[in-house]
Design a protein around this motif. Structure first.
Motif, PDB file in Angstrom:
ATOM      1  N   UNK A  72       0.814  -1.204   0.000  1.00 53.21           N
ATOM      2  CA  UNK A  72       0.000   0.000   0.000  1.00 53.21           C
ATOM      3  C   UNK A  72       0.854   1.262   0.000  1.00 53.21           C
ATOM      4  N   UNK A  73       2.116   1.149  -0.447  1.00 50.10           N
ATOM      5  CA  UNK A  73       3.015   2.298  -0.455  1.00 50.10           C
ATOM      6  C   UNK A  73       4.034   2.091  -1.577  1.00 50.10           C
ATOM      7  N   UNK A  74       4.754   3.167  -1.948  1.00 51.51           N
ATOM      8  CA  UNK A  74       5.709   3.035  -3.067  1.00 51.51           C
ATOM      9  C   UNK A  74       6.805   2.007  -2.825  1.00 51.51           C
ATOM     10  N   UNK A  75       7.275   1.862  -1.569  1.00 49.69           N
ATOM     11  CA  UNK A  75       8.371   0.925  -1.276  1.00 49.69           C
ATOM     12  C   UNK A  75       8.043   0.096  -0.033  1.00 49.69           C
ATOM     13  N   UNK A  76       7.000  -0.682  -0.064  1.00 52.00           N
ATOM     14  CA  UNK A  76       6.586  -1.410   1.150  1.00 52.00           C
ATOM     15  C   UNK A  76       7.488  -2.581   1.500  1.00 52.00           C
ATOM     16  N   UNK A  77       8.230  -3.097   0.521  1.00 46.06           N
ATOM     17  CA  UNK A  77       9.071  -4.267   0.798  1.00 46.06           C
ATOM     18  C   UNK A  77      10.535  -3.957   0.514  1.00 46.06           C
ATOM     19  N   UNK A  78      10.971  -2.833   1.073  1.00 43.68           N
ATOM     20  CA  UNK A  78      12.347  -2.382   0.854  1.00 43.68           C
ATOM     21  C   UNK A  78      13.370  -3.379   1.373  1.00 43.68           C
ATOM     22  N   UNK A  79      13.042  -4.088   2.447  1.00 41.07           N
ATOM     23  CA  UNK A  79      13.991  -5.046   3.007  1.00 41.07           C
ATOM     24  C   UNK A  79      13.537  -6.479   2.730  1.00 41.07           C
ATOM     25  N   UNK A  80      12.709  -6.654   1.705  1.00 40.43           N
ATOM     26  CA  UNK A  80      12.257  -7.987   1.320  1.00 40.43           C
ATOM     27  C   UNK A  80      13.443  -8.830   0.875  1.00 40.43           C
ATOM     28  N   UNK A  81      13.500 -10.075   1.344  1.00 39.68           N
ATOM     29  CA  UNK A  81      14.630 -10.949   1.026  1.00 39.68           C
ATOM     30  C   UNK A  81      14.419 -11.760  -0.246  1.00 39.68           C
ATOM     31  N   UNK A  91      13.611 -10.491  -3.664  1.00 40.66           N
ATOM     32  CA  UNK A  91      14.084  -9.937  -4.929  1.00 40.66           C
ATOM     33  C   UNK A  91      15.106  -8.834  -4.686  1.00 40.66           C
ATOM     34  N   UNK A  92      15.892  -8.496  -5.722  1.00 39.29           N
ATOM     35  CA  UNK A  92      16.832  -7.374  -5.596  1.00 39.29           C
ATOM     36  C   UNK A  92      16.092  -6.043  -5.541  1.00 39.29           C
ATOM     37  N   UNK A  93      16.826  -5.008  -5.098  1.00 40.38           N
ATOM     38  CA  UNK A  93      16.250  -3.665  -5.088  1.00 40.38           C
ATOM     39  C   UNK A  93      15.968  -3.165  -6.507  1.00 40.38           C
ATOM     40  N   UNK A  94      14.946  -2.327  -6.610  1.00 42.17           N
ATOM     41  CA  UNK A  94      14.773  -1.521  -7.812  1.00 42.17           C
ATOM     42  C   UNK A  94      15.711  -0.315  -7.703  1.00 42.17           C
ATOM     43  N   UNK A  95      15.867   0.429  -8.770  1.00 46.80           N
ATOM     44  CA  UNK A  95      16.758   1.582  -8.728  1.00 46.80           C
ATOM     45  C   UNK A  95      16.292   2.638  -7.723  1.00 46.80           C
ATOM     46  N   UNK A  96      14.974   2.973  -7.666  1.00 49.46           N
ATOM     47  CA  UNK A  96      14.534   3.920  -6.628  1.00 49.46           C
ATOM     48  C   UNK A  96      14.812   3.398  -5.213  1.00 49.46           C
TER      49      UNK A  96
END
Length: 826
Positions: free
Chosen positions: A669-678, A680-685
């Motif tokens: 429900x937010x632009x980066x809700x799974x920033x520390x998700x194990x 997948x890799x990070x997106x550029x943002x």
């Protein structure tokens, strides 16, 4: 009625015996004691005189006393058992038999309990009389006592005897008040005391007793007591003299005295004790054997785990032992047994090398006996007067190398990728999981460290052994040395055979006596007030939040911010602590936990001097915790610096999804809700957001370094960016203040606290688990004295540590400030 001097030991008894209490049917209050006072007594006999002093007895004492007056045919025997316990408790039990007092024979049974903290002790005792005479059988009384020892030279005592003033038929025990003063104007060798005792309602007719005790030589003491009353109704003048010969666990006292016309009262007292007393120094001193490997192993077990009993951190205890031994006049020689030195890396090895040199500088002869040793162990041994190898010893003295284990290739095969945000090309901690080999920055750091460490090792060893650098390098070229070859090259002074050992000891210190139980603090401390203390707060292991704990896999210790903060708070509140030494031996860890420790150090230094002492490694978060101290000390070979932060997480989709068929979906429900998700890799943002967070944390880190070290921020940034330095290089760059080990840091703390050099101080490791069952309550100490047994055998523990797999905390969300996972220099 008997008229014997209770004198300094038991003025209350004198009252009953010499007429202060005019009631004729007053049973004597017990067997006469040698000259002492309610302010001076601190042995098991305190039960008879001042129950408050049972807290000061020490572990396990038994006294037997026999009293006889041949003129009056009076006999008394007594047994006193006393002991003090942890937590400020003491207890005593006594049985006395008195015969021929002009009264029916009777037995007196006593129980006592004392409690206290610091200088103050309070105590109570119960006494019951037993006799064939029914009236005496019914007599029982309570005593209350107080002992206050606020200074080394002053002791105060107060006792109320027979508070209940019991009466039974024709017999009574009047209430008696007693106050006492003890002085030591010239230290522990001369003790003076004065007591005044009076029965209730007869204050003006009391008895004044004077005591003098002197230690003539170690183990030989003399004493005297003089008492007198006031007015014609008071007790007559009485005199008692005594001599004491103390052995280590056995002591013998003879005392004689009396009053005019009353005959001579003879007293024999025998002591047995669990605690050693100062004994006559016969022979030419003591020789001690120190197995360094054994002393470096933490003591634990089921009993320790259940009761929450923790001892000092083994290495810190060893350093303190060596320092105290260097100042012990009894010790003339030390034999060091050396092998693997568990838990000791180069900086601690250098500290031990200098500890051996201090022993020699203090006039102690030191012999080192080598078993299976490497360059690190040999650095310690080289400081000894004589170095010997056993015939089957092996010396892996072959120069230094550095090894780092990389798992990047393994991760590729598993399909695991890693997201990393860091500042500085030298912040290489994540590379052990992401690369197959050394990065240029890591190679530069390791090459510089090896150059510095090798030069220091060569200089230190060749100076100690009086050999040329070329000879040492020749030994290195052999790879591994036999004992015979090491002797040929001059690394050892000979090959030691078991049958030659006694002759070598005799040659080392002629006439000295081998003491298998030697300890520099194994004798009873005669001080009236405890030594002031310097608190040592260890920051040992990977830094994490919460309480300290040990990894169940590799057995490595994680030091919790909460535990360290609590230890610092206790140290700053403790009035006996004059200064704090923060002992850091940590590669770093969580940024938040490191920052909390740093803030706690800043708070502690507002109240007391704080000096940081760096061990083998005080890098990244370890440096963060240390830099807030008034002074920062490092050994020349300490690994420190590594100022920087990073964030790392794995992407497991390649392993779990592509190889194992696991699938995952995320609803947000937010632009980066799974920033520390194990998964997948990070997106550029996401990468930019995380890098911005890391950059801000790094800026705060170097800002705090600049404030603490009083350096320009730009200068700090130039030596930061994750770069690791030796202690020598860190001092040149202003990151540490002085070069030296724990002993030097303690001396600096003493100086900052204004403590004179002649005053003896205790070292107290703060942060151990406290109280019964505390380990079960989640309160382990900073030294992990009661810690879980590792699940893996030692060989697998070593692999887990070197591969970085042991540090599971690295994968927890949050910023990290840590050195490379595992660096072995050997």
């Amino acid at each position: 009625m008997r008229a014997l001097p209770l004198l300094l030991l038991c003025p209350g008894l004198v009252l009953a015996q010499t007429g202060l209490i005019t009631q004729p049917a007053v049973p004597p209050r017990g067997v006469t004691l040698p000259p002492t006072s309610a302010a001076l007594v601190d042995e098991a006999t305190a039960l008879s005189l001042n129950p408050a002093s049972l807290r000061l007895v020490g572990p396990g004492q038994l006294f037997y006393l026999h009293e006889r007056n041949l003129v009056r045919d009076q006999v008394g025997d007594a047994l006193f058992l006393g002991s003090s316990f942890g937590g400020g408790l003491g207890a005593g039990l006594g049985v006395e038999w008195l015969r021929g007092q002009g009264l029916p024979d009777y037995r007196k049974t006593s129980f006592g309990l004392a409690i206290g903290a610091g200088a103050l002790s309070l105590g109570a005792s119960y006494h019951a009389l037993s006799s064939e005479h029914r009236d005496i059988e019914r007599l029982s009384g309570f005593d209350l006592g107080l002992t206050l020892r606020p200074a080394r030279f002053l002791s105060l005592g107060a006792v109320v005897k027979d508070v209940n003033a019991p009466t039974s038929g024709a017999f009574s025990l009047p209430r008696v008040y007693q106050v006492a003063l003890g002085l030591r104007p010239f230290g522990e060798r001369l003790t003076l005391g004065a007591d005044y005792a009076a029965a209730q309602g007869a204050w003006e007719a009391g008895q004044l007793t004077y005591t003098l005790r002197a230690t003539v030589l170690p183990g030989l003491g003399l004493g005297a007591g003089l008492s007198h009353g006031f007015g014609t109704a008071g007790p007559p003048l009485a005199l008692q003299v005594a001599a004491t010969l103390d052995g280590s666990r056995f002591g013998l006292t003879y005392a004689a005295g009396g009053v005019r016309g009353g005959g001579t009262d003879h007293l024999l007292a025998v002591r047995l004790s669990g605690e050693r007393y100062a004994a006559p120094r016969l022979g030419r001193g003591a020789l001690a054997l120190v197995d360094l490997d054994d002393r470096l192993v933490a003591r634990g077990g089921l009993r320790s785990d259940l009761l929450g009993l923790t001892g000092p951190e083994p290495y810190l205890e060893l350093v303190q032992w060596l320092d105290e031994a260097s100042r012990d006049e009894r010790l003339k020689g030390v034999v060091l047994k050396l092998s693997a030195l568990p838990g000791v890396d180069w900086a601690k090895a250098d500290e031990l090398h200098h500890a051996v040199l201090r022993l020699r500088a203090a006039g102690k002869k030191v012999m080192a006996v080598l078993h299976q040793v490497d360059d690190r162990t040999y650095l310690v041994a080289s400081a000894a007067d004589e170095v010997y190898a056993l015939s089957a010893s092996s010396l892996l003295v072959n120069g230094l190398s550095a090894q780092v284990l990389y798992l990047g290739g393994t991760m590729e095969k598993l399909g695991v990728s890693w997201d990393v945000a860091r500042v500085g090309e030298y912040k290489t901690a994540p590379e052990q999981l992401t690369r197959r080999d050394l990065s240029p920055a890591e190679r530069e750091t390791l090459e510089a460290f090896l150059d510095t460490q090798t030069a220091y090792d060569v200089e230190t060893v060749t100076k100690a052994r009086r050999m040329t650098p070329e000879r040492l390098r020749e030994a290195w070229s052999a790879g591994i040395l036999t004992a015979a070859r090491a002797h040929e090259l001059g690394l050892v002074d000979g090959v030691l055979l078991p049958e030659d050992f006694d002759a070598k000891l005799e040659a080392l210190v002629p006439g000295a006596r081998y003491d298998g139980d030697y300890s520099p603090r194994d004798e009873r401390d005669a001080r009236w007030s405890p030594r002031r203390r310097i608190a040592v707060v260890p920051v040992i292991g990977n830094i994490v939040g919460g309480k300290s704990r040990r990894s169940p896999l590799g057995g490595d210790f994680a030091v919790g911010a909460e535990t360290v903060i609590l230890a610092l708070e206790r140290a700053q509140r403790d009035p006996s602590v004059v200064a704090i030494v923060l002992r850091v031996d940590s590669p770093g860890g969580e940024v938040l936990a490191s920052d909390l420790m740093y803030r706690a150090v800043l708070e502690a230094r507002k109240h007391k001097p704080v000096v940081a002492s760096m061990g083998d490694v005080a890098a990244s978060g370890g440096y963060y915790a240390a830099m807030g101290a008034h002074e920062v000390w490092a050994s020349p070979t300490t690994l420190t610096g590594s100022i920087g932060v990073f964030f790392i997480k794995p992407a497991l989709r390649g392993l779990l999804g592509d190889k194992l068929g696991v699938s995952e979906e995320t609803l947000g429900r937010a632009p980066m809700p799974d920033l520390v998700n194990l998964w997948r890799p990070w997106t550029e943002p996401e990468r930019k957001a995380m890098q911005g967070w890391v950059d801000a944390a790094y800026d705060d880190f170097i800002t705090q370094v600049a404030l603490s070290r009083k350096l320009d921020k730009e200068k700090v940034d130039a030596v930061a960016r994750g770069r690791v330095w030796t202690g020598t290089a860190a001092r040149e760059r202003g990151l540490v203040d002085e070069l030296g080990g724990l002993v030097e840091a303690v001396a600096a703390a003493r100086k900052r606290a204004g403590v004179p050099e002649w005053e003896e101080l205790d070292l107290k490791v703060m942060g151990e688990a406290r109280g019964f069952f505390s380990s079960l309550g989640g309160e382990p100490g900073v030294d992990a004295g009661s810690s879980p047994t590792p699940l893996l055998p030692p060989a697998l523990q070593a692999f887990v540590r070197e591969s970085g797999l042991e540090s599971a905390w690295m994968l927890e969300p949050g910023l990290k400030a840590a050195q490379p996972f595992s660096l072995r220099v050997r």
